[in-house]
Design an enzyme around this catalytic site. Structure first.
Site, PDB file in Angstrom:
ATOM      1  N   ASP A  97      34.422  36.939  33.110  1.00  0.00           N
ATOM      2  CA  ASP A  97      35.104  36.054  34.045  1.00  0.00           C
ATOM      3  C   ASP A  97      35.533  36.733  35.336  1.00  0.00           C
ATOM      4  O   ASP A  97      36.468  36.286  35.994  1.00  0.00           O
ATOM      5  CB  ASP A  97      36.349  35.468  33.361  1.00  0.00           C
ATOM      6  CG  ASP A  97      37.203  36.533  32.682  1.00  0.00           C
ATOM      7  OD1 ASP A  97      37.176  37.694  33.119  1.00  0.00           O
ATOM      8  OD2 ASP A  97      37.900  36.201  31.699  1.00  0.00           O
ATOM      9  N   GLU A 119      30.413  36.120  26.188  1.00  0.00           N
ATOM     10  CA  GLU A 119      31.845  35.842  26.077  1.00  0.00           C
ATOM     11  C   GLU A 119      32.178  34.532  26.783  1.00  0.00           C
ATOM     12  O   GLU A 119      33.105  34.425  27.590  1.00  0.00           O
ATOM     13  CB  GLU A 119      32.691  36.987  26.621  1.00  0.00           C
ATOM     14  CG  GLU A 119      34.136  36.923  26.118  1.00  0.00           C
ATOM     15  CD  GLU A 119      35.015  38.032  26.681  1.00  0.00           C
ATOM     16  OE1 GLU A 119      35.597  38.761  25.859  1.00  0.00           O
ATOM     17  OE2 GLU A 119      35.114  38.165  27.910  1.00  0.00           O
ATOM     18  N   GLU A 133      40.435  34.567  36.996  1.00  0.00           N
ATOM     19  CA  GLU A 133      39.499  34.600  35.868  1.00  0.00           C
ATOM     20  C   GLU A 133      39.257  33.230  35.235  1.00  0.00           C
ATOM     21  O   GLU A 133      38.127  32.911  34.840  1.00  0.00           O
ATOM     22  CB  GLU A 133      39.991  35.595  34.815  1.00  0.00           C
ATOM     23  CG  GLU A 133      39.871  37.053  35.221  1.00  0.00           C
ATOM     24  CD  GLU A 133      41.049  37.562  36.027  1.00  0.00           C
ATOM     25  OE1 GLU A 133      41.071  38.758  36.362  1.00  0.00           O
ATOM     26  OE2 GLU A 133      41.959  36.756  36.341  1.00  0.00           O
ATOM     27  N   HIS A 216      48.617  45.454  34.225  1.00  0.00           N
ATOM     28  CA  HIS A 216      47.923  45.463  35.515  1.00  0.00           C
ATOM     29  C   HIS A 216      47.674  44.080  36.097  1.00  0.00           C
ATOM     30  O   HIS A 216      47.233  43.968  37.231  1.00  0.00           O
ATOM     31  CB  HIS A 216      46.562  46.147  35.359  1.00  0.00           C
ATOM     32  CG  HIS A 216      45.567  45.308  34.599  1.00  0.00           C
ATOM     33  ND1 HIS A 216      45.592  45.205  33.231  1.00  0.00           N
ATOM     34  CD2 HIS A 216      44.560  44.517  35.024  1.00  0.00           C
ATOM     35  CE1 HIS A 216      44.612  44.405  32.837  1.00  0.00           C
ATOM     36  NE2 HIS A 216      43.972  43.965  33.906  1.00  0.00           N
ATOM     37  N   ARG A 218      47.252  40.654  37.911  1.00  0.00           N
ATOM     38  CA  ARG A 218      47.648  40.232  39.252  1.00  0.00           C
ATOM     39  C   ARG A 218      48.903  39.362  39.219  1.00  0.00           C
ATOM     40  O   ARG A 218      49.806  39.503  40.033  1.00  0.00           O
ATOM     41  CB  ARG A 218      46.473  39.463  39.890  1.00  0.00           C
ATOM     42  CG  ARG A 218      46.630  39.138  41.357  1.00  0.00           C
ATOM     43  CD  ARG A 218      45.423  38.325  41.816  1.00  0.00           C
ATOM     44  NE  ARG A 218      44.182  39.067  41.632  1.00  0.00           N
ATOM     45  CZ  ARG A 218      43.611  39.814  42.559  1.00  0.00           C
ATOM     46  NH1 ARG A 218      44.193  39.953  43.734  1.00  0.00           N
ATOM     47  NH2 ARG A 218      42.469  40.433  42.320  1.00  0.00           N
ATOM     48  N   HIS A 249      47.859  51.937  35.737  1.00  0.00           N
ATOM     49  CA  HIS A 249      46.800  51.450  36.621  1.00  0.00           C
ATOM     50  C   HIS A 249      46.934  52.082  37.998  1.00  0.00           C
ATOM     51  O   HIS A 249      48.025  52.411  38.453  1.00  0.00           O
ATOM     52  CB  HIS A 249      46.905  49.924  36.716  1.00  0.00           C
ATOM     53  CG  HIS A 249      45.648  49.258  37.193  1.00  0.00           C
ATOM     54  ND1 HIS A 249      45.344  49.106  38.524  1.00  0.00           N
ATOM     55  CD2 HIS A 249      44.620  48.691  36.514  1.00  0.00           C
ATOM     56  CE1 HIS A 249      44.183  48.479  38.646  1.00  0.00           C
ATOM     57  NE2 HIS A 249      43.727  48.216  37.442  1.00  0.00           N
TER      58      HIS A 249
END
Length: 385
Positions: A97, A119, A133, A216, A218, A249
């Site tokens: 994604d 997936e 995503e 991590h 967003r 990260h």
């Protein structure tokens, strides 16, 4: 003539999940590999391709500082378009994604090249979480010819969106194939001496409990990430026998939110991001996993690790229903309470650690190749996982 499969990927999670597929295609005389990387993640991507001995045929190397999502997608579409013109593949395989996936799928669709979506069918139900995503995978589903769903829940999501069952095969998730390979076949030594010492102590039964943390996403940047940092500090001070391993990260917004809050705490190992084989080994050392990652929600249950997920929703509900994953959001006090419960209650811990893993048995790559041959060669349809 072998069927020419062009596999396109650009990030570390994609590389991990397509690696077993690429290897399985290489071993089949009816299939040919064309490997394209976009370089959406650079250093972390290269670590995985090196580990699995994958040599790309084409590398778009699109990464640049400060680029926007639209900039990434534009580079992917333009770059993949030219490669498709030159290579003339019979099908394009994409995984998951990311912006690489969505851009590559659009480029293939516009050239009328069939798309195989690995997936497929994950859904959170919220178009803005995870962002971007959720939109990327839904858009990719609309134009794919073969949907390789990791679970029956993912298959149901697709059929609910009017995808034909004749275009769906449930394969299990190839991340389990990759994880089992890494933990069973790769001997690694940690570069960080603190982590290597912890590894030795844990192996010899001299270490206390270990919690592995990754963060991590967003949507967690800002106040939520600051709450995560504060909660880590609270837990480190409350449970002095607990070692918290946090591969942080490289995003400066993550580092500025976390690092100042855990500075000076000896039982918090704030370390650089780990190569995949090293991360798999660190995961095997952990007693508890605290994460906002999607992939870790699949990997950790395979090793019987309780997973606390710092999100409000998940596109991977199977492990939540099985009891090995729990959604806990990002509020500081909730994080502390949920981790404390697992550390203080043997019953609560066993309930999560002993839950069944719904994501795979290490044979997803085998089923994927069988599904491709069924779709394009008329071979027998593989039995769903």
């Amino acid at each position: 003539m072998p069927l020419r499969i062009m596999t396109i990927f650009g990030t570390r999670p994609e590389a991990i999940k397509v690696a077993p597929i690429i290897k399985a295609i290489e071993e089949d005389s009816q299939l040919d590999n064309i490997i394209v990387v976009t370089g959406q993640h650079r250093e972390m991507l290269d670590q995985v391709t090196t580990m699995f001995d994958i040599v790309p045929d084409h590398d778009l190397n699109i990464m640049s500082a400060g680029q926007t999502l639209n900039g990434i997608v534009a580079k992917v579409i333009s770059g993949v378009d030219g490669i498709l013109e030159g290579e003339k593949p019979d099908a394009v395989l994409v995984q998951g994604d990311t912006s690489t996936v969505m851009g590559a799928a659009i480029a293939a669709f516009n050239q009328q090249v069939p798309i195989i979506h690995l997936e497929a069918g994950l859904r959170s139900g919220n178009i803005n979480s995870p962002f971007p995503e959720e939109a990327n995978r839904k858009l990719t589903s609309q134009i794919s010819s073969l949907h390789l769903a990791p679970t029956t829940t993912s298959k149901f999501n697709l059929t609910r969106e009017d995808v034909s069952e004749n275009d769906i095969v449930v394969t299990g998730n190839s991340v389990i194939d990759a994880l089992l390979y890494a933990t069973n076949h790769l001997e690694v030594r940690f570069d960080d001496p603190r982590l290597e010492a912890l590894h030795r102590a844990k192996t010899e039964g001299r270490a206390g409990r270990v919690m592995l943390v990754t963060a991590h996403r967003r949507e967690n940047l800002g106040a939520a990430m600051e709450d995560i940092g504060a909660a880590i500090a609270d837990l480190a001070q409350r449970f002095t026998d607990l070692t918290i391993v946090f591969p942080i990260h490289k995003n400066p917004k993550v580092r500025s939110a976390i690092a100042p809050r855990v500075e000076g705490l000896e039982n918090v190992l704030l370390i650089e991001p780990l190569a995949y084989a090293h991360f798999a080994r660190a995961l095997s050392l952990a007693d508890i996993v605290l994460t906002d990652s999607g992939g870790v929600q699949e990997e950790a249950p395979s090793l019987a690790k309780p997973v606390l997920v710092m999100r409000e929703n998940t596109e991977r509900p199977e492990a939540v229903l099985a009891g090995t994953v729990k959604l806990i959001g990002t509020h500081r006090h909730r994080l502390v309470d949920e981790v404390s419960l697992l550390l203080e209650s043997d019953e609560a811990y066993r309930g999560m650690a002993n839950a069944a893993n719904p994501y795979g048995d290490g044979r997803a790559a085998e089923r994927t190749v069988a599904a491709i041959k069924w779709k394009f060669f008329g071979a027998d349809r593989p039995v769903d996982y």
